[in-house]
Design a protein around this motif. Structure first.
Motif, PDB file in Angstrom:
ATOM      1  N   GLY A   1       7.992  -0.245   8.227  1.00  0.00           N
ATOM      2  CA  GLY A   1       7.729   0.742   7.183  1.00  0.00           C
ATOM      3  C   GLY A   1       8.369   0.469   5.842  1.00  0.00           C
ATOM      4  O   GLY A   1       7.991   1.079   4.847  1.00  0.00           O
ATOM      5  N   ASP A   2       9.332  -0.462   5.769  1.00  0.00           N
ATOM      6  CA  ASP A   2       9.954  -0.744   4.477  1.00  0.00           C
ATOM      7  C   ASP A   2      10.089  -2.243   4.182  1.00  0.00           C
ATOM      8  O   ASP A   2      10.781  -2.635   3.262  1.00  0.00           O
ATOM      9  CB  ASP A   2      11.310  -0.047   4.346  1.00  0.00           C
ATOM     10  CG  ASP A   2      12.279  -0.348   5.476  1.00  0.00           C
ATOM     11  OD1 ASP A   2      12.172  -1.423   6.103  1.00  0.00           O
ATOM     12  OD2 ASP A   2      13.145   0.497   5.735  1.00  0.00           O
TER      13      ASP A   2
ATOM     14  N   ARG B   1       1.370   3.227   8.776  1.00  0.00           N
ATOM     15  CA  ARG B   1       1.030   3.732   7.436  1.00  0.00           C
ATOM     16  C   ARG B   1       1.213   2.635   6.382  1.00  0.00           C
ATOM     17  O   ARG B   1       0.366   2.453   5.502  1.00  0.00           O
ATOM     18  CB  ARG B   1       1.896   4.942   7.101  1.00  0.00           C
ATOM     19  CG  ARG B   1       1.690   5.531   5.750  1.00  0.00           C
ATOM     20  CD  ARG B   1       0.319   6.145   5.640  1.00  0.00           C
ATOM     21  NE  ARG B   1       0.213   6.795   4.334  1.00  0.00           N
ATOM     22  CZ  ARG B   1      -0.764   7.554   3.980  1.00  0.00           C
ATOM     23  NH1 ARG B   1      -1.749   7.795   4.817  1.00  0.00           N
ATOM     24  NH2 ARG B   1      -0.791   8.092   2.801  1.00  0.00           N
ATOM     25  N   ALA B   2       2.313   1.897   6.468  1.00  0.00           N
ATOM     26  CA  ALA B   2       2.563   0.811   5.512  1.00  0.00           C
ATOM     27  C   ALA B   2       1.472  -0.257   5.621  1.00  0.00           C
ATOM     28  O   ALA B   2       0.990  -0.760   4.603  1.00  0.00           O
ATOM     29  CB  ALA B   2       3.949   0.205   5.747  1.00  0.00           C
TER      30      ALA B   2
ATOM     31  N   LEU C   1       5.611   2.201  -4.726  1.00  0.00           N
ATOM     32  CA  LEU C   1       5.356   2.182  -3.288  1.00  0.00           C
ATOM     33  C   LEU C   1       6.393   2.986  -2.517  1.00  0.00           C
ATOM     34  O   LEU C   1       6.045   3.710  -1.582  1.00  0.00           O
ATOM     35  CB  LEU C   1       5.304   0.740  -2.776  1.00  0.00           C
ATOM     36  CG  LEU C   1       5.068   0.568  -1.290  1.00  0.00           C
ATOM     37  CD1 LEU C   1       3.751   1.210  -0.855  1.00  0.00           C
ATOM     38  CD2 LEU C   1       5.101  -0.901  -0.925  1.00  0.00           C
TER      39      LEU C   1
ATOM     40  N   SER D   1       5.264   2.078  10.214  1.00  0.00           N
ATOM     41  CA  SER D   1       4.700   0.730  10.152  1.00  0.00           C
ATOM     42  C   SER D   1       3.180   0.790  10.010  1.00  0.00           C
ATOM     43  O   SER D   1       2.593   0.051   9.216  1.00  0.00           O
ATOM     44  CB  SER D   1       5.070  -0.060  11.407  1.00  0.00           C
ATOM     45  OG  SER D   1       6.461  -0.241  11.490  1.00  0.00           O
TER      46      SER D   1
ATOM     47  N   LEU E   1      -0.899  -1.442   2.571  1.00  0.00           N
ATOM     48  CA  LEU E   1      -0.558  -2.741   1.985  1.00  0.00           C
ATOM     49  C   LEU E   1      -1.419  -3.923   2.404  1.00  0.00           C
ATOM     50  O   LEU E   1      -1.424  -4.939   1.696  1.00  0.00           O
ATOM     51  CB  LEU E   1       0.894  -3.084   2.308  1.00  0.00           C
ATOM     52  CG  LEU E   1       1.939  -2.269   1.594  1.00  0.00           C
ATOM     53  CD1 LEU E   1       3.312  -2.522   2.182  1.00  0.00           C
ATOM     54  CD2 LEU E   1       1.928  -2.602   0.112  1.00  0.00           C
TER      55      LEU E   1
ATOM     56  N   LEU F   1       5.568   6.131   0.036  1.00  0.00           N
ATOM     57  CA  LEU F   1       5.938   6.201   1.439  1.00  0.00           C
ATOM     58  C   LEU F   1       6.776   7.450   1.734  1.00  0.00           C
ATOM     59  O   LEU F   1       6.612   8.080   2.778  1.00  0.00           O
ATOM     60  CB  LEU F   1       6.678   4.930   1.850  1.00  0.00           C
ATOM     61  CG  LEU F   1       5.796   3.675   1.893  1.00  0.00           C
ATOM     62  CD1 LEU F   1       6.652   2.414   1.959  1.00  0.00           C
ATOM     63  CD2 LEU F   1       4.815   3.732   3.055  1.00  0.00           C
TER      64      LEU F   1
ATOM     65  N   VAL G   1       2.776  -6.963   7.188  1.00  0.00           N
ATOM     66  CA  VAL G   1       3.746  -5.869   7.111  1.00  0.00           C
ATOM     67  C   VAL G   1       4.627  -5.945   8.347  1.00  0.00           C
ATOM     68  O   VAL G   1       4.130  -5.967   9.473  1.00  0.00           O
ATOM     69  CB  VAL G   1       3.032  -4.506   7.014  1.00  0.00           C
ATOM     70  CG1 VAL G   1       4.032  -3.356   7.091  1.00  0.00           C
ATOM     71  CG2 VAL G   1       2.212  -4.428   5.735  1.00  0.00           C
TER      72      VAL G   1
END
Length: 125
Positions: free
Chosen positions: A27-28, A68-69, A101, A66, A73, A105, A24
């Protein structure tokens, strides 16, 4: 038929493909085992790098996004539909375990909706 982690190549538009998340970025954005970089469509997460964030609040929010992602993931299998390209990344609508997803988020409070033509969210307010 799609193969998890298969290398990206020419595909018809809107074909659902799958892969496994290798890392990752923020965050996106994440990278598949195939090396393909995926930018999640229709959302924006705050920047997590000092040189890219516009203020300390964005940097702090970006690091939380970041984290959390990564928790959501890391090593997960995802399915996605490619909808475009941005900065050498595939822009895609991504699903994990049948759930969108981007929506997950946004619901978690670490991203905001960002549709084409809308101004980019201001993370410094």
């Amino acid at each position: 038929m799609t193969v998890p982690g298969a290398a990206a190549g020419p595909r018809p538009p809107y074909e659902t493909v799958s892969g496994r998340v290798a890392s990752v970025t923020d965050g996106d954005t994440f990278r598949l085992g195939s090396g393909e970089r995926i930018r999640i469509a229709d959302i924006d997460a705050p920047e997590s790098q000092r040189g890219q964030a516009k203020c300390s609040a964005e940097l702090s929010r970006g690091r939380a996004a970041s984290s959390r992602a990564r928790a959501m993931l890391a090593g997960q299998a995802v399915s996605f539909v490619r909808v475009g390209k941005s900065y050498k990344r595939t822009v895609a609508r991504v699903r994990i375990e049948g759930h969108d997803l981007g929506e997950m988020l946004v619901e978690a409070g670490v991203a905001q909706p960002w549709l084409r033509g809308m101004p980019k969210p201001d993370w410094c307010r």
